[in-house]
Design a protein around this motif. Structure first.
Motif, PDB file in Angstrom:
ATOM      1  N   ARG A  55       0.848  -1.197   0.000  1.00 20.09           N
ATOM      2  CA  ARG A  55       0.000   0.000   0.000  1.00 20.09           C
ATOM      3  C   ARG A  55       0.887   1.252   0.000  1.00 20.09           C
ATOM      4  O   ARG A  55       1.936   1.288   0.651  1.00 20.09           O
ATOM      5  N   GLY A  56       0.489   2.235  -0.778  1.00 17.26           N
ATOM      6  CA  GLY A  56       1.273   3.454  -0.895  1.00 17.26           C
ATOM      7  C   GLY A  56       2.490   3.340  -1.786  1.00 17.26           C
ATOM      8  O   GLY A  56       3.236   4.314  -1.945  1.00 17.26           O
ATOM      9  N   HIS A  57       2.709   2.167  -2.391  1.00 17.87           N
ATOM     10  CA  HIS A  57       3.905   1.934  -3.206  1.00 17.87           C
ATOM     11  C   HIS A  57       3.593   1.745  -4.678  1.00 17.87           C
ATOM     12  O   HIS A  57       4.519   1.609  -5.488  1.00 17.87           O
ATOM     13  N   GLY A  58       2.324   1.711  -5.051  1.00 15.48           N
ATOM     14  CA  GLY A  58       1.962   1.462  -6.433  1.00 15.48           C
ATOM     15  C   GLY A  58       1.834   2.749  -7.228  1.00 15.48           C
ATOM     16  O   GLY A  58       2.473   3.762  -6.925  1.00 15.48           O
ATOM     17  N   ALA A  59       0.994   2.707  -8.252  1.00 11.92           N
ATOM     18  CA  ALA A  59       0.813   3.881  -9.099  1.00 11.92           C
ATOM     19  C   ALA A  59       0.221   5.051  -8.327  1.00 11.92           C
ATOM     20  O   ALA A  59       0.541   6.212  -8.592  1.00 11.92           O
ATOM     21  N   ASP A  60      -0.650   4.751  -7.364  1.00  4.43           N
ATOM     22  CA  ASP A  60      -1.247   5.790  -6.522  1.00  4.43           C
ATOM     23  C   ASP A  60      -0.348   5.998  -5.303  1.00  4.43           C
ATOM     24  O   ASP A  60      -0.296   5.149  -4.413  1.00  4.43           O
ATOM     25  N   ARG A  61       0.351   7.106  -5.278  1.00  4.12           N
ATOM     26  CA  ARG A  61       1.271   7.403  -4.181  1.00  4.12           C
ATOM     27  C   ARG A  61       0.655   8.414  -3.199  1.00  4.12           C
ATOM     28  O   ARG A  61       1.373   9.141  -2.522  1.00  4.12           O
ATOM     29  N   SER A  62      -0.667   8.444  -3.118  1.00  6.45           N
ATOM     30  CA  SER A  62      -1.322   9.346  -2.165  1.00  6.45           C
ATOM     31  C   SER A  62      -0.883   8.993  -0.748  1.00  6.45           C
ATOM     32  O   SER A  62      -0.622   7.819  -0.438  1.00  6.45           O
ATOM     33  N   PRO A  63      -0.795   9.988   0.148  1.00  2.94           N
ATOM     34  CA  PRO A  63      -0.402   9.703   1.528  1.00  2.94           C
ATOM     35  C   PRO A  63      -1.338   8.672   2.171  1.00  2.94           C
ATOM     36  O   PRO A  63      -2.545   8.664   1.914  1.00  2.94           O
ATOM     37  N   VAL A  64      -0.764   7.805   2.979  1.00  6.13           N
ATOM     38  CA  VAL A  64      -1.526   6.783   3.687  1.00  6.13           C
ATOM     39  C   VAL A  64      -1.206   6.864   5.171  1.00  6.13           C
ATOM     40  O   VAL A  64      -0.153   7.372   5.573  1.00  6.13           O
ATOM     41  N   ALA A  65      -2.131   6.365   5.989  1.00  7.23           N
ATOM     42  CA  ALA A  65      -1.888   6.313   7.430  1.00  7.23           C
ATOM     43  C   ALA A  65      -0.755   5.327   7.716  1.00  7.23           C
ATOM     44  O   ALA A  65      -0.459   4.442   6.907  1.00  7.23           O
ATOM     45  N   ASP A  66      -0.113   5.497   8.856  1.00  6.21           N
ATOM     46  CA  ASP A  66       1.002   4.623   9.211  1.00  6.21           C
ATOM     47  C   ASP A  66       0.580   3.153   9.185  1.00  6.21           C
ATOM     48  O   ASP A  66      -0.538   2.795   9.566  1.00  6.21           O
ATOM     49  N   PHE A  67       1.493   2.314   8.751  1.00 11.17           N
ATOM     50  CA  PHE A  67       1.269   0.869   8.718  1.00 11.17           C
ATOM     51  C   PHE A  67       2.615   0.188   8.875  1.00 11.17           C
ATOM     52  O   PHE A  67       3.668   0.817   8.729  1.00 11.17           O
ATOM     53  N   GLY A  68       2.564  -1.082   9.183  1.00  7.52           N
ATOM     54  CA  GLY A  68       3.790  -1.857   9.348  1.00  7.52           C
ATOM     55  C   GLY A  68       3.631  -3.225   8.728  1.00  7.52           C
ATOM     56  O   GLY A  68       2.745  -3.458   7.902  1.00  7.52           O
ATOM     57  N   TYR A  69       4.477  -4.171   9.149  1.00 12.31           N
ATOM     58  CA  TYR A  69       4.447  -5.475   8.497  1.00 12.31           C
ATOM     59  C   TYR A  69       3.197  -6.270   8.825  1.00 12.31           C
ATOM     60  O   TYR A  69       2.790  -7.141   8.045  1.00 12.31           O
ATOM     61  N   ALA A  70       2.535  -5.974   9.954  1.00 10.51           N
ATOM     62  CA  ALA A  70       1.267  -6.659  10.247  1.00 10.51           C
ATOM     63  C   ALA A  70       0.212  -6.276   9.224  1.00 10.51           C
ATOM     64  O   ALA A  70      -0.516  -7.139   8.703  1.00 10.51           O
ATOM     65  N   GLU A  71       0.110  -4.985   8.909  1.00  8.95           N
ATOM     66  CA  GLU A  71      -0.849  -4.534   7.903  1.00  8.95           C
ATOM     67  C   GLU A  71      -0.465  -5.019   6.511  1.00  8.95           C
ATOM     68  O   GLU A  71      -1.325  -5.348   5.690  1.00  8.95           O
ATOM     69  N   GLN A  72       0.832  -5.079   6.230  1.00  6.67           N
ATOM     70  CA  GLN A  72       1.270  -5.620   4.944  1.00  6.67           C
ATOM     71  C   GLN A  72       0.819  -7.074   4.795  1.00  6.67           C
ATOM     72  O   GLN A  72       0.335  -7.484   3.727  1.00  6.67           O
ATOM     73  N   ALA A  73       0.967  -7.852   5.856  1.00  2.86           N
ATOM     74  CA  ALA A  73       0.535  -9.249   5.808  1.00  2.86           C
ATOM     75  C   ALA A  73      -0.977  -9.350   5.639  1.00  2.86           C
ATOM     76  O   ALA A  73      -1.474 -10.220   4.901  1.00  2.86           O
ATOM     77  N   GLU A  74      -1.726  -8.476   6.306  1.00  5.56           N
ATOM     78  CA  GLU A  74      -3.183  -8.475   6.143  1.00  5.56           C
ATOM     79  C   GLU A  74      -3.570  -8.225   4.690  1.00  5.56           C
ATOM     80  O   GLU A  74      -4.472  -8.883   4.145  1.00  5.56           O
ATOM     81  N   ASP A  75      -2.896  -7.280   4.053  1.00 10.15           N
ATOM     82  CA  ASP A  75      -3.166  -7.000   2.645  1.00 10.15           C
ATOM     83  C   ASP A  75      -2.865  -8.219   1.774  1.00 10.15           C
ATOM     84  O   ASP A  75      -3.607  -8.525   0.824  1.00 10.15           O
ATOM     85  N   LEU A  76      -1.775  -8.914   2.071  1.00  7.57           N
ATOM     86  CA  LEU A  76      -1.414 -10.077   1.272  1.00  7.57           C
ATOM     87  C   LEU A  76      -2.416 -11.207   1.443  1.00  7.57           C
ATOM     88  O   LEU A  76      -2.761 -11.889   0.465  1.00  7.57           O
ATOM     89  N   VAL A  77      -2.899 -11.430   2.652  1.00  8.14           N
ATOM     90  CA  VAL A  77      -3.925 -12.453   2.866  1.00  8.14           C
ATOM     91  C   VAL A  77      -5.152 -12.137   2.016  1.00  8.14           C
ATOM     92  O   VAL A  77      -5.712 -13.011   1.339  1.00  8.14           O
ATOM     93  N   ALA A  78      -5.579 -10.878   2.052  1.00  9.25           N
ATOM     94  CA  ALA A  78      -6.756 -10.475   1.278  1.00  9.25           C
ATOM     95  C   ALA A  78      -6.514 -10.640  -0.220  1.00  9.25           C
ATOM     96  O   ALA A  78      -7.405 -11.064  -0.971  1.00  9.25           O
ATOM     97  N   LEU A  79      -5.303 -10.306  -0.687  1.00 11.08           N
ATOM     98  CA  LEU A  79      -4.992 -10.455  -2.103  1.00 11.08           C
ATOM     99  C   LEU A  79      -5.014 -11.920  -2.524  1.00 11.08           C
ATOM    100  O   LEU A  79      -5.606 -12.276  -3.558  1.00 11.08           O
ATOM    101  N   LEU A  80      -4.381 -12.783  -1.749  1.00 12.13           N
ATOM    102  CA  LEU A  80      -4.357 -14.204  -2.087  1.00 12.13           C
ATOM    103  C   LEU A  80      -5.761 -14.795  -2.083  1.00 12.13           C
ATOM    104  O   LEU A  80      -6.096 -15.632  -2.937  1.00 12.13           O
ATOM    105  N   ASP A  81      -6.590 -14.373  -1.139  1.00 12.37           N
ATOM    106  CA  ASP A  81      -7.977 -14.844  -1.113  1.00 12.37           C
ATOM    107  C   ASP A  81      -8.722 -14.373  -2.363  1.00 12.37           C
ATOM    108  O   ASP A  81      -9.481 -15.138  -2.975  1.00 12.37           O
ATOM    109  N   ALA A  82      -8.513 -13.109  -2.739  1.00 12.83           N
ATOM    110  CA  ALA A  82      -9.198 -12.555  -3.911  1.00 12.83           C
ATOM    111  C   ALA A  82      -8.774 -13.265  -5.187  1.00 12.83           C
ATOM    112  O   ALA A  82      -9.571 -13.404  -6.124  1.00 12.83           O
TER     113      ALA A  82
END
Length: 263
Positions: A55-82
């Motif tokens: 998040r925050g690293h793709g084509a859309d570089r809009s500011p995002v709220a703070d996140f860490g590796y826990a949130e990164q893992a949550e995003d990956l779980v959701a992506l793999l499920d999708a």
């Protein structure tokens, strides 16, 4: 790249190939999917290869709220499920490894049967590295701290793909994301001690392969050999390159080891 909105954030990703084990390629902080451009064609013939930008690293570089590796893992779980991925081998670069191990813990060894990590500082963080991380969190010092890391990672090598990656891709991220990356990485070392200690704390052990070029020091090689003697699920393979970016400097060797490991 395709885009899915997950947890309120756009997540860019692409899928190449369709046969064989699924590999999930993950960059470090302040990088994106272009880090794997030379590697994907070498893997896609025998694997389904997924690249995902944080998040925050793709084509859309809009500011995002703070996140860490826990949130990164949550995003990956959701992506793999999708994407209906039921079994995957994460292949993470540098400090993307914290999220890769978090993902492995969350999904279990049946769904994540093994993990590959690339050029990730496996031991406790040296004082000089911590100093650069702290400089990266200071508005008046962050550019200097970043340049010191860039110089270390390139190590004076004549490697245009790596030099371009530093100046074009990594330098495109500003203070906000750079400072966030530095404090997340510093906090991870403070909490776990080292990536090796984090691996040893996984709820289920599974094969882990570390492919690396930096640092090219005997003490570093020997420390990983000693850990592997105690934890036979861990293996480290030195690639012999100069830089911190084997995906750009040594893609053929990297692809060969990854394909063997995934099989």
């Amino acid at each position: 790249m395709n885009t899915l909105t997950l947890h309120g954030h756009p997540l860019d990703h692409d899928v190449t190939g369709s046969a064989g084990p699924t590999l999930l390629l993950l960059s470090g902080w302040c990088q994106d999917h272009r880090l794997f451009d030379p590697l994907v064609p070498l893997l896609a013939g025998a694997h389904r290869v997924i690249r995902a930008d944080w998040r925050g690293h793709g084509a859309d570089r809009s500011p995002v709220a703070d996140f860490g590796y826990a949130e990164q893992a949550e995003d990956l779980v959701a992506l793999l499920d999708a994407l209906d991925v039921d079994r995957v081998v994460p292949v993470s670069t540098s400090h993307g490894g914290w999220a890769a191990l978090e993902l492995a813990d969350r999904l279990g060894s049946d769904r994540v049967p093994r993990v590959a990590v690339i050029d990730w500082l496996q031991l406790e963080a040296p004082a000089a590295f911590l100093a650069d991380l702290r400089a990266g969190q200071a508005p008046e010092l962050w550019a200097l701290g970043r340049q010191r890391l860039f110089d270390t990672w390139l190590d004076g090598a004549d490697c245009p793909p790596v030099a371009e990656h530093l100046s074009r891709d990594m330098a495109s991220f500003g203070f906000e994301m750079w400072a966030r990356s530095c404090w997340v990485i510093e906090a991870a070392y403070a909490h776990w001690g080292s990536p090796l200690a984090r691996m040893a704390a996984l709820r289920e052990q599974r094969p882990i392969l570390h492919l690396y070029s930096q640092p090219a020091e005997d003490a570093y090689h020997l420390a990983q050999l000693a850990f592997s003697a105690e934890q036979p699920w861990y293996r480290a393979q030195w690639l012999g390159g100069r830089t911190h970016f084997p995906t750009l400097e040594s893609p053929a060797a990297l692809a060969r080891h990854l394909a063997e490991f995934a099989r």
